[in-house]
Write a protein that holds these residues in place. Structure first.
Motif, PDB file in Angstrom:
ATOM      1  N   THR A   1       0.842  -1.180   0.000  1.00 22.42           N
ATOM      2  CA  THR A   1       0.000   0.000   0.000  1.00 22.42           C
ATOM      3  C   THR A   1       0.883   1.237   0.000  1.00 22.42           C
ATOM      4  N   PRO A   2       0.624   2.180  -0.900  1.00 25.77           N
ATOM      5  CA  PRO A   2       1.437   3.409  -0.857  1.00 25.77           C
ATOM      6  C   PRO A   2       1.115   4.198   0.408  1.00 25.77           C
ATOM      7  N   PRO A   3       2.036   5.022   0.848  1.00 23.78           N
ATOM      8  CA  PRO A   3       1.761   5.845   2.032  1.00 23.78           C
ATOM      9  C   PRO A   3       0.527   6.712   1.812  1.00 23.78           C
ATOM     10  N   ALA A   4      -0.205   6.956   2.886  1.00 22.13           N
ATOM     11  CA  ALA A   4      -1.420   7.768   2.822  1.00 22.13           C
ATOM     12  C   ALA A   4      -1.075   9.224   2.534  1.00 22.13           C
ATOM     13  N   ARG A   5      -1.946   9.890   1.827  1.00 23.32           N
ATOM     14  CA  ARG A   5      -1.763  11.285   1.416  1.00 23.32           C
ATOM     15  C   ARG A   5      -1.858  12.222   2.620  1.00 23.32           C
ATOM     16  N   THR A   6      -1.055  13.269   2.601  1.00 21.04           N
ATOM     17  CA  THR A   6      -1.105  14.326   3.613  1.00 21.04           C
ATOM     18  C   THR A   6      -1.048  15.679   2.923  1.00 21.04           C
ATOM     19  N   THR A   7      -1.432  16.708   3.649  1.00 18.25           N
ATOM     20  CA  THR A   7      -1.171  18.078   3.228  1.00 18.25           C
ATOM     21  C   THR A   7      -0.588  18.801   4.442  1.00 18.25           C
ATOM     22  N   THR A   8       0.229  19.776   4.185  1.00 15.43           N
ATOM     23  CA  THR A   8       0.873  20.524   5.256  1.00 15.43           C
ATOM     24  C   THR A   8       0.553  21.999   5.111  1.00 15.43           C
ATOM     25  N   SER A   9       0.260  22.638   6.241  1.00 13.67           N
ATOM     26  CA  SER A   9       0.038  24.082   6.258  1.00 13.67           C
ATOM     27  C   SER A   9       0.905  24.679   7.356  1.00 13.67           C
ATOM     28  N   VAL A  10       1.192  25.962   7.245  1.00 13.96           N
ATOM     29  CA  VAL A  10       2.017  26.634   8.249  1.00 13.96           C
ATOM     30  C   VAL A  10       1.462  28.024   8.506  1.00 13.96           C
ATOM     31  N   VAL A  11       1.435  28.410   9.777  1.00  9.53           N
ATOM     32  CA  VAL A  11       0.988  29.753  10.166  1.00  9.53           C
ATOM     33  C   VAL A  11       2.044  30.379  11.070  1.00  9.53           C
TER      34      VAL A  11
ATOM     35  N   TYR B   1       9.063  37.546   2.931  1.00  7.26           N
ATOM     36  CA  TYR B   1       9.424  36.343   2.193  1.00  7.26           C
ATOM     37  C   TYR B   1       8.508  35.200   2.620  1.00  7.26           C
ATOM     38  N   PRO B   2       8.405  34.157   1.779  1.00  4.89           N
ATOM     39  CA  PRO B   2       7.585  33.009   2.145  1.00  4.89           C
ATOM     40  C   PRO B   2       8.289  32.124   3.169  1.00  4.89           C
ATOM     41  N   ILE B   3       7.486  31.377   3.919  1.00  2.00           N
ATOM     42  CA  ILE B   3       7.976  30.345   4.836  1.00  2.00           C
ATOM     43  C   ILE B   3       7.421  29.019   4.335  1.00  2.00           C
ATOM     44  N   THR B   4       8.284  28.059   4.121  1.00  2.71           N
ATOM     45  CA  THR B   4       7.868  26.757   3.613  1.00  2.71           C
ATOM     46  C   THR B   4       8.093  25.694   4.677  1.00  2.71           C
ATOM     47  N   ALA B   5       7.073  24.875   4.899  1.00  2.00           N
ATOM     48  CA  ALA B   5       7.152  23.757   5.843  1.00  2.00           C
ATOM     49  C   ALA B   5       7.162  22.462   5.040  1.00  2.00           C
ATOM     50  N   VAL B   6       8.153  21.610   5.309  1.00  2.00           N
ATOM     51  CA  VAL B   6       8.296  20.343   4.590  1.00  2.00           C
ATOM     52  C   VAL B   6       8.167  19.199   5.587  1.00  2.00           C
ATOM     53  N   TYR B   7       7.078  18.444   5.464  1.00  2.00           N
ATOM     54  CA  TYR B   7       6.889  17.233   6.278  1.00  2.00           C
ATOM     55  C   TYR B   7       7.599  16.099   5.572  1.00  2.00           C
ATOM     56  N   SER B   8       8.469  15.403   6.289  1.00  2.00           N
ATOM     57  CA  SER B   8       9.295  14.361   5.685  1.00  2.00           C
ATOM     58  C   SER B   8       8.565  13.056   5.428  1.00  2.00           C
ATOM     59  N   GLY B   9       7.396  12.863   6.030  1.00  4.90           N
ATOM     60  CA  GLY B   9       6.673  11.612   5.875  1.00  4.90           C
ATOM     61  C   GLY B   9       7.201  10.549   6.817  1.00  4.90           C
ATOM     62  N   ASP B  10       6.502   9.434   6.880  1.00 13.64           N
ATOM     63  CA  ASP B  10       6.947   8.282   7.657  1.00 13.64           C
ATOM     64  C   ASP B  10       6.534   7.017   6.912  1.00 13.64           C
ATOM     65  N   ALA B  11       6.612   5.868   7.547  1.00 14.91           N
ATOM     66  CA  ALA B  11       6.323   4.613   6.860  1.00 14.91           C
ATOM     67  C   ALA B  11       4.866   4.508   6.402  1.00 14.91           C
ATOM     68  N   ARG B  12       3.962   5.224   7.055  1.00 18.92           N
ATOM     69  CA  ARG B  12       2.534   5.126   6.735  1.00 18.92           C
ATOM     70  C   ARG B  12       1.993   6.328   5.983  1.00 18.92           C
ATOM     71  N   PHE B  13       2.648   7.491   6.134  1.00 25.53           N
ATOM     72  CA  PHE B  13       2.135   8.729   5.562  1.00 25.53           C
ATOM     73  C   PHE B  13       3.157   9.370   4.634  1.00 25.53           C
ATOM     74  N   ALA B  14       2.664   9.832   3.488  1.00 22.73           N
ATOM     75  CA  ALA B  14       3.527  10.488   2.507  1.00 22.73           C
ATOM     76  C   ALA B  14       3.900  11.888   2.987  1.00 22.73           C
ATOM     77  N   GLY B  15       5.049  12.349   2.584  1.00 22.60           N
ATOM     78  CA  GLY B  15       5.473  13.701   2.898  1.00 22.60           C
ATOM     79  C   GLY B  15       4.669  14.719   2.102  1.00 22.60           C
ATOM     80  N   SER B  16       4.707  15.966   2.555  1.00 23.79           N
ATOM     81  CA  SER B  16       4.010  17.045   1.853  1.00 23.79           C
ATOM     82  C   SER B  16       4.646  18.375   2.238  1.00 23.79           C
ATOM     83  N   THR B  17       4.302  19.393   1.479  1.00 20.93           N
ATOM     84  CA  THR B  17       4.878  20.718   1.664  1.00 20.93           C
ATOM     85  C   THR B  17       3.775  21.757   1.686  1.00 20.93           C
ATOM     86  N   GLY B  18       3.933  22.755   2.554  1.00 15.28           N
ATOM     87  CA  GLY B  18       2.989  23.861   2.589  1.00 15.28           C
ATOM     88  C   GLY B  18       3.748  25.171   2.730  1.00 15.28           C
ATOM     89  N   THR B  19       3.160  26.252   2.259  1.00 12.96           N
ATOM     90  CA  THR B  19       3.850  27.536   2.274  1.00 12.96           C
ATOM     91  C   THR B  19       2.964  28.639   2.833  1.00 12.96           C
TER      92      THR B  19
END
Length: 103
Positions: free
Chosen positions: A5-15, A78-96
């Motif tokens: 099974t591919p890792p589950a989808r995620t989205t990342t946000s940052v405030v 300037y923008p701030i970008t957050a990068v979630y690295s993912g784990d064995a069950r969840f896919a990584g994602s990026t938010g800005t």
């Protein structure tokens, strides 16, 4: 047969806790990783934050959120970008965050 099974989808946000912020003041960034399946638990791992093209730090996920405080942001907007690295069950994602202002 083996089913992978591919890792589950995620989205990342940052405030930001403060924008605009005076130079040298504490600014707290909170990154939230949203996940779309409850059957796999909660995402784990780390979130790395980037500003002005450079890493400003890494924070662990706790209950799908990571908090990073800094006092070293340069003057500007300037923008701030957050990068979630993912784990064995969840896919990584990026938010800005489109714009962090320091004056």
């Amino acid at each position: 047969t083996l089913s992978v099974t591919p890792p589950a989808r995620t989205t990342t946000s940052v405030v930001s806790s403060r924008s605009p912020a005076p130079a040298g003041s504490v600014v707290r960034f909170t990154a939230k990783v949203t996940f779309y399946t409850r059957t796999l638990g909660v995402p784990t791992g780390t979130v790395e934050l980037f500003a002005y093209g450079s890493s400003i730090g890494t924070a662990p996920l706790v209950s799908a959120q990571a908090v990073l405080q800094t006092t070293t942001l340069p003057v500007g907007t300037y923008p701030i970008t957050a990068v979630y690295s993912g784990d064995a069950r969840f896919a990584g994602s990026t938010g800005t965050l489109a714009a962090q202002t320091v004056h």
